[in-house]
Structure formats: structure tokens, C-alpha cells
Design a protein around this motif. Structure first.
Motif: not given
Length: 231
Positions: A92-94, A124-125, A131-132, A186-188
Motif C-alpha cells: 500500500i505504501v508503494n 485498494a479499499i 483485507i486479511f 487514507y491508505d496509511f
């Protein structure tokens, strides 16, 4: 009757284990290990399983076990890209949102084992925990059943090897991040929002503000925050 062992500590994997067991209990005998202490050579020898599956497992697997029995781990990258720690967070960081769950045979080198198969996974969301849970559903509903239905052959990894470094708790500090945007915030926050992970935070004197449960609403990021003592 052939035996299958599942080794995991995560509640969503345990839930899926019982659903898998109910579906295939006429064909296989299932065993669940939920702690590092349970995973001994002596315990495995009594069962003599066809496969030992390790969904979301972060501990060392004894050499005596993986050299004698077929041990399968699941890694959230398109191996050999992204070997190493914190795969979800590093992806996600990338800003890599389409990835794979790679089912690989355990050997003596981290994430370098031969590959049985891969399944698509979009990240993506959703929070890390969501996600897990999705990854667990794919693992138990798509990947493991393929092992149960036929003998899969693993093949060596091909391509350029990329290594991810395991993230440290101090890296969850939002103030240490460069070039923040709404999407990056948001991602972080969401990539760290799961049981057992250090949440995104901002230090504030002797306190810190932790963030979770975020979603995007227009040009805003909305979520939950908690103020706690800074350890």
C-alpha cells in the motif's frame, strides 16, 4: 483417512477452519493448532498429515517438521516480488493495489519456497483487518480446496527477487510521512488498522492520538481517533 493440519492464531482463520472442516470432514480428518507451543514435531508425528497449512503465521516453523511434511504458507505478494515482512503495508505504501496470494512450500529461506499456485487479491479499499479477512476467505474457500481435490506440484520461483523490510512501530507516526495527500492519509491509516498492528498515530506531548476506521468522503478522510498515553 488423510489428515490435514491448520496452524493459525487469527480468529477469522479459525472461523474459516471450522467451515472448511464441515465441508470436507467425510474426506479428511482435520486438526487445528492455535499456538506456537502446540506446534511440535512430536504432535505432528502423531497425526502424520498430508498437508500442514499456515495461514497468517509469523513464527519460525521447525526444520524437523517442514523437512518431513508438506508445509504450506501464504504470502500476500506476487512472489518472488515482495519477499519479507509487512507485505500488505509495503504494497500500500508503494500504491500497489492488485496483488496475489502466493501459496508456497516452506523451506529454510524466508518466502523463497516453490510455488503451488497464486490467487488474485485487490487491496485498494478497506482496513488491514478487512483485507486479511478477505484474504482468509480466498485461502480457505479457493486455495486450500484445490490442495484437497488434487495433488498440486510446486515449481521454483521465477523472476527478479524484491525484498520488503518488516515495518517498525515508530514508522506508524503520521508526522514522519512525506508529501501527504488525502489518499495517502487514507491508505496509511487503513493499512495499519488490524488486530496486533501499531495504529497510525500523532504524538502529542506525553500523549498520542491513534487513528482507525477511516473512509473517504469527498475530499475528506473521516474516521475514529483515540487519545492514549504515549509509551
Amino acid at each position: 483417512m488423510r489428515s490435514i493440519v491448520i496452524v493459525t492464531i487469527k480468529e477469522w482463520n479459525i472461523k474459516n477452519y471450522f467451515e472448511l472442516k464441515a465441508k470436507y470432514e467425510k474426506e479428511f480428518q482435520f486438526f487445528l493448532f492455535t499456538s506456537v507451543e502446540e506446534l511440535t514435531y512430536e504432535a505432528i508425528e502423531k497425526i502424520k498429515p498430508k498437508y500442514i497449512f499456515f495461514p497468517h503465521w509469523s513464527w519460525i516453523i521447525p526444520k524437523t517438521i517442514y523437512e518431513k511434511y508438506e508445509c504450506v504458507v501464504f504470502h500476500m505478494t506476487d512472489l518472488p516480488f515482495g519477499r519479507g515482512g509487512s507485505p500488505l503495508q509495503n504494497l500500500i505504501v508503494n500504491e500497489i493495489y492488485d496483488t496475489k496470494i502466493s501459496a508456497i512450500r516452506v523451506n529454510n529461506e524466508l518466502d523463497s519456497g516453490d510455488i503451488y499456485l497464486k490467487e488474485d487479491l485487490n487491496i485498494a479499499i478497506g482496513s488491514a483487518e478487512e483485507i486479511f479477512i478477505n484474504a482468509s476467505n480466498i485461502t480457505f474457500q479457493k486455495i486450500i480446496p484445490k490442495f484437497l481435490k488434487k495433488d498440486l506440484k510446486a515449481t521454483p520461483q521465477e523472476g527478479e527477487v524484491t525484498i520488503f523490510k518488516r515495518r517498525k512501530p515508530f514508522q506508524s507516526n503520521l508526522l514522519e510521512q512525506d508529501n501527504l495527500t488525502i489518499n495517502k492519509v487514507y491508505d496509511f491509516v487503513r493499512m495499519l488498522d488490524a488486530e496486533g498492528y501499531p495504529k497510525a498515530f500523532i504524538p502529542f506531548n506525553s500523549l498520542k492520538i491513534e487513528f482507525s476506521e477511516v473512509h473517504k468522503k469527498g475530499d475528506k478522510v473521516i474516521g475514529r481517533f483515540e487519545v492514549i498515553e504515549n509509551e
